[in-house]
Each structure stands twice: as C-alpha cells, then as structure tokens.
Write a protein that holds these residues in place. Structure first.
Motif, PDB file in Angstrom:
ATOM      1  N   GLY A 102       0.789  -1.219   0.000  1.00  0.00           N
ATOM      2  CA  GLY A 102       0.000   0.000   0.000  1.00  0.00           C
ATOM      3  C   GLY A 102       0.823   1.272   0.000  1.00  0.00           C
ATOM      4  O   GLY A 102       0.271   2.367  -0.133  1.00  0.00           O
ATOM      5  N   VAL A 103       2.146   1.162   0.112  1.00  0.00           N
ATOM      6  CA  VAL A 103       2.986   2.353   0.081  1.00  0.00           C
ATOM      7  C   VAL A 103       2.980   2.939  -1.327  1.00  0.00           C
ATOM      8  O   VAL A 103       2.865   2.221  -2.319  1.00  0.00           O
ATOM      9  CB  VAL A 103       4.435   2.015   0.517  1.00  0.00           C
ATOM     10  CG1 VAL A 103       5.145   1.146  -0.527  1.00  0.00           C
ATOM     11  CG2 VAL A 103       5.228   3.273   0.816  1.00  0.00           C
ATOM     12  N   GLN A 104       3.065   4.261  -1.424  1.00  0.00           N
ATOM     13  CA  GLN A 104       3.156   4.901  -2.731  1.00  0.00           C
ATOM     14  C   GLN A 104       4.577   4.737  -3.269  1.00  0.00           C
ATOM     15  O   GLN A 104       5.552   4.918  -2.542  1.00  0.00           O
ATOM     16  CB  GLN A 104       2.807   6.391  -2.629  1.00  0.00           C
ATOM     17  CG  GLN A 104       1.343   6.638  -2.298  1.00  0.00           C
ATOM     18  CD  GLN A 104       0.990   8.111  -2.226  1.00  0.00           C
ATOM     19  OE1 GLN A 104       1.828   8.943  -1.875  1.00  0.00           O
ATOM     20  NE2 GLN A 104      -0.244   8.447  -2.541  1.00  0.00           N
ATOM     21  N   MET A 105       4.660   4.390  -4.552  1.00  0.00           N
ATOM     22  CA  MET A 105       5.953   4.159  -5.186  1.00  0.00           C
ATOM     23  C   MET A 105       6.060   5.051  -6.416  1.00  0.00           C
ATOM     24  O   MET A 105       5.197   5.019  -7.292  1.00  0.00           O
ATOM     25  CB  MET A 105       6.105   2.680  -5.553  1.00  0.00           C
ATOM     26  CG  MET A 105       6.032   1.765  -4.333  1.00  0.00           C
ATOM     27  SD  MET A 105       6.017  -0.022  -4.726  1.00  0.00           S
ATOM     28  CE  MET A 105       7.689  -0.267  -5.332  1.00  0.00           C
ATOM     29  N   TYR A 106       7.123   5.866  -6.464  1.00  0.00           N
ATOM     30  CA  TYR A 106       7.315   6.821  -7.548  1.00  0.00           C
ATOM     31  C   TYR A 106       8.496   6.405  -8.415  1.00  0.00           C
ATOM     32  O   TYR A 106       9.594   6.146  -7.912  1.00  0.00           O
ATOM     33  CB  TYR A 106       7.564   8.220  -6.988  1.00  0.00           C
ATOM     34  CG  TYR A 106       6.304   8.910  -6.503  1.00  0.00           C
ATOM     35  CD1 TYR A 106       5.640   9.839  -7.308  1.00  0.00           C
ATOM     36  CD2 TYR A 106       5.775   8.638  -5.247  1.00  0.00           C
ATOM     37  CE1 TYR A 106       4.483  10.470  -6.874  1.00  0.00           C
ATOM     38  CE2 TYR A 106       4.619   9.262  -4.799  1.00  0.00           C
ATOM     39  CZ  TYR A 106       3.976  10.186  -5.619  1.00  0.00           C
ATOM     40  OH  TYR A 106       2.830  10.807  -5.179  1.00  0.00           O
ATOM     41  N   THR A 107       8.243   6.340  -9.720  1.00  0.00           N
ATOM     42  CA  THR A 107       9.279   5.990 -10.689  1.00  0.00           C
ATOM     43  C   THR A 107       9.336   7.091 -11.739  1.00  0.00           C
ATOM     44  O   THR A 107       8.468   7.178 -12.612  1.00  0.00           O
ATOM     45  CB  THR A 107       8.979   4.648 -11.369  1.00  0.00           C
ATOM     46  OG1 THR A 107       8.657   3.667 -10.370  1.00  0.00           O
ATOM     47  CG2 THR A 107      10.163   4.175 -12.193  1.00  0.00           C
ATOM     48  N   GLN A 108      10.314   7.971 -11.625  1.00  0.00           N
ATOM     49  CA  GLN A 108      10.467   9.117 -12.520  1.00  0.00           C
ATOM     50  C   GLN A 108       9.151   9.876 -12.668  1.00  0.00           C
ATOM     51  O   GLN A 108       8.719  10.213 -13.776  1.00  0.00           O
ATOM     52  CB  GLN A 108      11.015   8.664 -13.877  1.00  0.00           C
ATOM     53  CG  GLN A 108      12.423   8.104 -13.786  1.00  0.00           C
ATOM     54  CD  GLN A 108      13.118   7.969 -15.127  1.00  0.00           C
ATOM     55  OE1 GLN A 108      12.586   8.361 -16.166  1.00  0.00           O
ATOM     56  NE2 GLN A 108      14.326   7.415 -15.106  1.00  0.00           N
ATOM     57  N   GLY A 109       8.483  10.135 -11.552  1.00  0.00           N
ATOM     58  CA  GLY A 109       7.270  10.936 -11.534  1.00  0.00           C
ATOM     59  C   GLY A 109       5.989  10.160 -11.641  1.00  0.00           C
ATOM     60  O   GLY A 109       4.915  10.683 -11.334  1.00  0.00           O
ATOM     61  N   VAL A 169      13.622   3.894  -7.559  1.00  0.00           N
ATOM     62  CA  VAL A 169      12.215   4.040  -7.182  1.00  0.00           C
ATOM     63  C   VAL A 169      12.180   4.533  -5.742  1.00  0.00           C
ATOM     64  O   VAL A 169      12.938   4.041  -4.898  1.00  0.00           O
ATOM     65  CB  VAL A 169      11.464   2.701  -7.300  1.00  0.00           C
ATOM     66  CG1 VAL A 169      10.001   2.852  -6.877  1.00  0.00           C
ATOM     67  CG2 VAL A 169      11.554   2.153  -8.730  1.00  0.00           C
ATOM     68  N   THR A 170      11.305   5.494  -5.445  1.00  0.00           N
ATOM     69  CA  THR A 170      11.195   5.973  -4.071  1.00  0.00           C
ATOM     70  C   THR A 170       9.869   5.524  -3.455  1.00  0.00           C
ATOM     71  O   THR A 170       8.861   5.376  -4.139  1.00  0.00           O
ATOM     72  CB  THR A 170      11.291   7.503  -3.987  1.00  0.00           C
ATOM     73  OG1 THR A 170      10.205   8.105  -4.716  1.00  0.00           O
ATOM     74  CG2 THR A 170      12.610   7.989  -4.557  1.00  0.00           C
ATOM     75  N   ARG A 199       9.125  11.317   1.449  1.00  0.00           N
ATOM     76  CA  ARG A 199       9.921  10.151   1.055  1.00  0.00           C
ATOM     77  C   ARG A 199      10.318   9.366   2.297  1.00  0.00           C
ATOM     78  O   ARG A 199      10.865   9.918   3.245  1.00  0.00           O
ATOM     79  CB  ARG A 199      11.163  10.608   0.298  1.00  0.00           C
ATOM     80  CG  ARG A 199      12.104   9.489  -0.128  1.00  0.00           C
ATOM     81  CD  ARG A 199      13.303  10.093  -0.852  1.00  0.00           C
ATOM     82  NE  ARG A 199      14.326   9.107  -1.111  1.00  0.00           N
ATOM     83  CZ  ARG A 199      15.268   8.744  -0.255  1.00  0.00           C
ATOM     84  NH1 ARG A 199      15.298   9.282   0.955  1.00  0.00           N
ATOM     85  NH2 ARG A 199      16.164   7.841  -0.587  1.00  0.00           N
ATOM     86  N   VAL A 200      10.033   8.053   2.293  1.00  0.00           N
ATOM     87  CA  VAL A 200      10.354   7.221   3.450  1.00  0.00           C
ATOM     88  C   VAL A 200      11.400   6.157   3.128  1.00  0.00           C
ATOM     89  O   VAL A 200      11.808   5.398   4.018  1.00  0.00           O
ATOM     90  CB  VAL A 200       9.083   6.550   4.020  1.00  0.00           C
ATOM     91  CG1 VAL A 200       8.126   7.592   4.566  1.00  0.00           C
ATOM     92  CG2 VAL A 200       8.397   5.676   2.969  1.00  0.00           C
ATOM     93  N   GLY A 201      11.839   6.090   1.895  1.00  0.00           N
ATOM     94  CA  GLY A 201      12.853   5.108   1.533  1.00  0.00           C
ATOM     95  C   GLY A 201      13.017   5.038   0.025  1.00  0.00           C
ATOM     96  O   GLY A 201      12.341   5.744  -0.731  1.00  0.00           O
ATOM     97  N   SER A 202      13.912   4.173  -0.407  1.00  0.00           N
ATOM     98  CA  SER A 202      14.153   4.027  -1.838  1.00  0.00           C
ATOM     99  C   SER A 202      14.582   2.602  -2.164  1.00  0.00           C
ATOM    100  O   SER A 202      14.880   1.803  -1.275  1.00  0.00           O
ATOM    101  CB  SER A 202      15.212   5.025  -2.315  1.00  0.00           C
ATOM    102  OG  SER A 202      16.473   4.707  -1.753  1.00  0.00           O
ATOM    103  N   GLY A 203      14.614   2.326  -3.442  1.00  0.00           N
ATOM    104  CA  GLY A 203      15.051   1.018  -3.913  1.00  0.00           C
ATOM    105  C   GLY A 203      15.397   1.089  -5.384  1.00  0.00           C
ATOM    106  O   GLY A 203      15.380   2.172  -5.985  1.00  0.00           O
ATOM    107  N   ARG A 204      15.690  -0.063  -5.958  1.00  0.00           N
ATOM    108  CA  ARG A 204      16.040  -0.138  -7.379  1.00  0.00           C
ATOM    109  C   ARG A 204      15.209  -1.221  -8.055  1.00  0.00           C
ATOM    110  O   ARG A 204      14.940  -2.271  -7.475  1.00  0.00           O
ATOM    111  CB  ARG A 204      17.526  -0.479  -7.535  1.00  0.00           C
ATOM    112  CG  ARG A 204      18.481   0.545  -6.928  1.00  0.00           C
ATOM    113  CD  ARG A 204      18.647   1.756  -7.806  1.00  0.00           C
ATOM    114  NE  ARG A 204      19.524   2.761  -7.212  1.00  0.00           N
ATOM    115  CZ  ARG A 204      19.875   3.899  -7.822  1.00  0.00           C
ATOM    116  NH1 ARG A 204      19.432   4.150  -9.051  1.00  0.00           N
ATOM    117  NH2 ARG A 204      20.660   4.774  -7.212  1.00  0.00           N
ATOM    118  N   LEU A 205      14.806  -0.941  -9.273  1.00  0.00           N
ATOM    119  CA  LEU A 205      14.053  -1.928 -10.053  1.00  0.00           C
ATOM    120  C   LEU A 205      14.919  -3.164 -10.256  1.00  0.00           C
ATOM    121  O   LEU A 205      15.993  -3.092 -10.861  1.00  0.00           O
ATOM    122  CB  LEU A 205      13.643  -1.324 -11.394  1.00  0.00           C
ATOM    123  CG  LEU A 205      12.743  -2.172 -12.283  1.00  0.00           C
ATOM    124  CD1 LEU A 205      11.379  -2.395 -11.608  1.00  0.00           C
ATOM    125  CD2 LEU A 205      12.547  -1.502 -13.648  1.00  0.00           C
TER     126      LEU A 205
END
Length: 293
Positions: free
Chosen positions: A50-57, A104-105, A118-124
C-alpha cells in the motif's frame, strides 16, 4: 486490450472523482503479532503493502513484500509503472520500459500537488515486461496480463519494512485456484488522486469470475470504490487473506468501472523461472487477516 487503460500517472481529469464514495469506515481489531526478523513492527513501519511508489514521476501502489535466498527484501508493483509508453500500451511483450537498476522511491501522503514524504528508496530488480520482451515471449495471455515488477529495498531502509497489508492484515499465503463469480476480494490502494485521504484506501468487492480466454492470467472484479490511476500494482487478497493478484487495468467496456488484476501465482512463478533471483518468495503478514465482514 482496447477495453483497458493502464493506471499510470495521475490524471487531472479524474482528480478526487472517487471522493464521493467511501470504503469500509471501521477500524481493524486484528491483534498485532511480532514482526518478522529484520522487519519493523506493523505499527511503526513506513514501507508496507500500500505504500506509494514513484518511478520518474509516475506513481503506483506497492502490493506485497518478497524476499529471496540471500534475505534481500523487495516490494512488488506493476511492471507498467516503469513503462515508457502511453497509458493505453498494454502488451508487455512490445512496450518499452525503464531499465533494471532504475531508482524508485517509497513515499507517504502524496497528492496531485505533492509527492508527499519520502520514506525510503530502492532499485528496479525485475520487470515482467522487460523479461518477456527479452525472451520474445509467445504466450499472448502472458504478454497481455503478466504485469509485475519487483523493487529491491535499499539495505538501509529494510528496517522500515513490514509485510502486513494496512487495515486488513495478511497476506496469509498465495491463492492458486483463481476466483469464482461473487467471491469477496479485499485491497488497499494509495492513489495520489485521493489527496492523501486514507479513509478511501481500503476497498472490498466481488470477483466477476475468471474468463477462460485469459488462461487464468487475469481476474475481472468490481470494488467500492474502484481502483483509479495511481492504485496500479496494489494487492488483492481473498476472504482467507491469500494473495490473489495485483491491480493492472481499468475496464472501460463491456464492464465500465471494473478492474482487472493479474494472477499473482502465475506472475510470481514466471519471475521465479526467469528473473535470476534465487529463492524468491512472498513474505506473509505479521498482522492477522481480518475481513471484518
């Protein structure tokens, strides 16, 4: 699939259109259980299904938490969330996508006016679309409905993760027998179109049954309120809390305002076979699943 549109970037024309209807407006009484090793207690976690995930907007919603043989942590969302085409591009075997390694954030409280906190980040780390295109996949149903990706959570942010679905709890496992007409389903979406109003995030609905032509890869359903752009990728579970699928498309005809979810069992099996990630598996929730109905 001309009858569907991808839940891509938030569409201004739909802004707050779903605000008139409400999801179940009660508080879960499911008791808390201890968090899985290395994960945060559910009450304190900021990276969850359920967290929002942003990928280049482009904003989508995380579905489930996964791990592998190396105990790395992933959050799933839709492959089209990292797509480079139009919202109507639905063939994952033909659509172009951002490469593996794309940042991805994870955000909370994002709206049309702000991406939130922003609560964290990761990579595809895996994309079914990239994989199917590279493999020249010939299964038409897989090309149309295998819409699943994994974002590996940054090591420093794993301590913020809990695998439980907000409000509902679970997942308790994976559903592998599809859905029946009228079967109850549960979800949690975090579209920025809702302006940060989480009261509208929990959703329940009913399956419209499995279409034989889809080969079990997709399940049409109705929820109150329907999933909207930004909910893409969000988790769906059955009345036992088992993961059924991930939100992929919005139906326009012949079932307007319906949604279609990709079958998680098939999507995950495909990832296990072709991602190169060893020991990939779903992480069960630490909160007891409670449908409240």
């Amino acid at each position: 699939m001309p009858s569907t549109r991808r839940h891509r970037r938030a569409w201004t024309a739909l802004a707050l259109a779903v605000g008139a209807a409400s999801a179940v407006a009660v508080t879960s009484t499911a008791p808390a259980t201890s968090a899985a090793p290395g994960y945060a207690p559910a009450a304190r976690a900021t990276i969850t299904p359920g967290v929002q995930m942003y990928t280049q907007g482009s904003q989508c919603t995380g579905n489930f938490v996964f791990t592998d043989a190396e105990r790395r942590t992933y959050v799933g969302y839709s492959a089209h969330c990292a797509g480079l085409g139009e919202a109507t591009d639905t063939n994952g075997c033909a659509a172009r996508s951002l490469p593996l390694g794309t940042r991805v954030t994870f955000n909370r409280g994002g709206s049309l006016l702000s991406p939130g906190t922003r609560v964290g980040s990761g990579r595809l780390a895996y994309s079914s679309w990239l994989t199917m295109r590279q493999r020249s996949e010939r299964n038409a149903n897989a090309c149309a409905y295998n819409d699943f990706a994994l974002v590996r959570v940054a090591r420093a942010d794993v301590r913020k993760v809990n695998p439980s679905i907000p409000f509902w709890g679970g997942p308790t496992g994976i559903d592998r027998d599809g859905t029946r007409t009228g079967e109850r389903v549960y979800s949690y979406g975090s579209s920025s179109l809702r302006g940060g109003v989480t009261l509208l995030s929990p959703k329940t609905g009913v399956s419209l049954g499995d279409a034989a032509a889809d080969g079990g890869w997709s399940h049409p359903l109705y929820t109150l309120t329907p999933g909207v752009p930004g909910d893409s990728g969000s988790a769906f579970v059955d009345a036992r809390g088992r993961a059924i699928g991930t939100l992929s498309t919005l139906g326009l005809a012949p079932l307007p305002a319906s949604n279609n979810i990709g079958d998680l069992a098939r999507e995950l099996d495909y990832a296990k076979a072709h991602s190169g990630i060893k020991g990939l598996r779903l992480v069960k929730g630490t909160q007891r699943f409670d449908p409240l109905l």
